[in-house]
Design an enzyme around this catalytic site. Sequence first.
Site: not given
Ligand code: RB5
Length: 146
Positions: A8-9, A65-71, A98, A132-133
């Site tokens: 994303d951006h 993405c910004g945190t990688g979490i959303g992705m 693993h 095993r994995h």
């Molecule tokens: C965008 O502002 C941000 O929320 C996105 O890049 C990401 O960090 C979401 O998990």
Amino acid sequence: MKVIIASDHGGVNLRREAADVLEELGIEYVDLGCDCEGSVDYPDYALPAAERVAGGEFDKGILICGTGIGMSVSANKVKGIRAALVHDLFTAKVTREHNDSNMLCMGERVIGPGLAREIVKTWIQSEFEAGRHKNRINKIAEYENK
Ligand code: RB5
């Protein structure tokens, strides 16, 4: 090996670093973008990329993405995807060995370009150990197919 990459951006710069590493390694890749000035929604990039990995068109994917979490949260909704959120070299290696992760997710607001490049290299070059994995991966697949 064929790899698909997207961001994303919030992940444009690290995505370019990842593309550069893939080029250095001579690995074929497709870049889904975004090439955006403004803000976009990460599922619009994660889900199509994940579907193309799950469908077999690509062997692996890299999402930023910004945190990688959303992705990672989005990609893991797609059946057959094992997306790993990675910000260090140890888990970059072990998630391949693993978990047989088929997508790598990173956050551009979490780590710098130097570490991100090493993570891409390590993750791409590490192999699933099976053994095993394999049984554990099979349990996830069985759950998905219930
Ligand atoms: C965008 O502002 C941000 O929320 C996105 O890049 C990401 O960090 C979401 O998990």
